[in-house]
Design a protein around this motif. Structure first.
Motif, PDB file in Angstrom:
ATOM      1  N   THR A  28       8.628  -0.615  -3.839  1.00 14.51           N
ATOM      2  CA  THR A  28       7.335   0.061  -3.350  1.00 14.51           C
ATOM      3  C   THR A  28       7.668   1.291  -2.776  1.00 14.51           C
ATOM      4  O   THR A  28       8.494   1.264  -1.812  1.00 14.51           O
ATOM      5  N   SER A  29       6.966   2.213  -3.231  1.00 13.08           N
ATOM      6  CA  SER A  29       7.307   3.515  -2.695  1.00 13.08           C
ATOM      7  C   SER A  29       5.865   4.481  -2.445  1.00 13.08           C
ATOM      8  O   SER A  29       4.926   4.023  -3.127  1.00 13.08           O
ATOM      9  N   SER A  30       5.992   5.332  -1.446  1.00  8.40           N
ATOM     10  CA  SER A  30       4.825   5.946  -1.418  1.00  8.40           C
ATOM     11  C   SER A  30       4.818   7.133  -2.493  1.00  8.40           C
ATOM     12  O   SER A  30       5.908   7.550  -2.984  1.00  8.40           O
ATOM     13  N   VAL A  31       3.647   7.995  -2.730  1.00 10.20           N
ATOM     14  CA  VAL A  31       3.635   9.036  -3.809  1.00 10.20           C
ATOM     15  C   VAL A  31       4.584  10.050  -3.269  1.00 10.20           C
ATOM     16  O   VAL A  31       5.213  10.462  -4.134  1.00 10.20           O
ATOM     17  N   ALA A  32       4.584  10.318  -2.015  1.00 10.40           N
ATOM     18  CA  ALA A  32       5.376  11.459  -1.429  1.00 10.40           C
ATOM     19  C   ALA A  32       6.862  11.155  -1.742  1.00 10.40           C
ATOM     20  O   ALA A  32       7.711  12.019  -2.028  1.00 10.40           O
ATOM     21  N   GLU A  33       7.595   9.811  -1.632  1.00 11.76           N
ATOM     22  CA  GLU A  33       8.765   9.475  -1.778  1.00 11.76           C
ATOM     23  C   GLU A  33       9.062   9.484  -3.060  1.00 11.76           C
ATOM     24  O   GLU A  33      10.148   9.967  -3.773  1.00 11.76           O
ATOM     25  N   ILE A  40       3.986   2.102  -8.341  1.00 17.74           N
ATOM     26  CA  ILE A  40       2.761   2.858  -7.970  1.00 17.74           C
ATOM     27  C   ILE A  40       1.870   2.719  -9.129  1.00 17.74           C
ATOM     28  O   ILE A  40       2.130   2.368 -10.238  1.00 17.74           O
ATOM     29  N   GLU A  97      -1.530   7.300  -9.468  1.00 19.07           N
ATOM     30  CA  GLU A  97      -0.594   7.807  -8.767  1.00 19.07           C
ATOM     31  C   GLU A  97       0.680   8.579  -9.572  1.00 19.07           C
ATOM     32  O   GLU A  97       0.989   9.563  -9.347  1.00 19.07           O
TER      33      GLU A  97
END
Length: 159
Positions: free
Chosen positions: A6-11, A39, A43
């Motif tokens: 699981t990652s943020s869009v920024a990552e 994502i 995203e």
């Protein structure tokens, strides 16, 4: 990346910017890479748009560099290059545009030197087997069949 994370869009953007900076990529390769990140489709689309807007992802540039590098490094003919680009879902327009970037004189010279070198290195004593191996090699590399068969006739005459 084997395990899903699981990652943020920024990552994800940061990782894919690095991925695209290392080597020219096409949309398909980036989409494959994104499968490793948990994502949403929205995203993923946001990431693609960001990469395009910041010039990390450019299909025209990819097609052009792919064409020239495969021609120079692997000595591929136009048929093989076209098929490989189609497999990466590059548009027909960009494929034809990139193939036009190969100078015709250089294309012919490369074909001549590759075919003559291969003909000389074939140890086959049986002429029909030698012809088959010669043609198979060049056709597998994506050279046009008329060029291959014309060259075969020319080389057989010179024996």
């Amino acid at each position: 990346m084997n395990s899903k994370s699981t990652s943020s869009v920024a990552e994800v953007i940061q990782k894919l910017e690095s991925y695209c900076s290392y080597q020219e990529r096409c949309h398909l390769e980036v989409m494959e890479k994104m499968r490793g990140f948990l994502i949403s489709e929205n995203e993923k689309n946001t990431v693609i748009v960001h990469l395009i807007e910041h010039n990390f992802l450019n299909e025209e540039r990819f097609a052009s560099l792919f064409t020239i590098s495969k021609f120079h490094q692997k000595k591929w003919g136009k048929i093989r290059i076209k098929n490989e680009l189609k497999a990466r879902r590059i548009s027909d327009y960009l494929i034809s545009k990139s193939l036009k970037e190969i100078p015709m004189v250089e294309y012919q010279t490369t074909f001549d030197s590759l075919s003559e070198k291969h003909w000389e290195t074939l140890p086959e004593r049986d002429s029909s087997k030698k012809r088959k191996k010669f043609c198979d090699f060049l056709l597998r590399k994506g050279w046009e069949s008329d060029m291959v068969y014309d060259k075969l006739k020319q080389l057989e005459k010179s024996i």
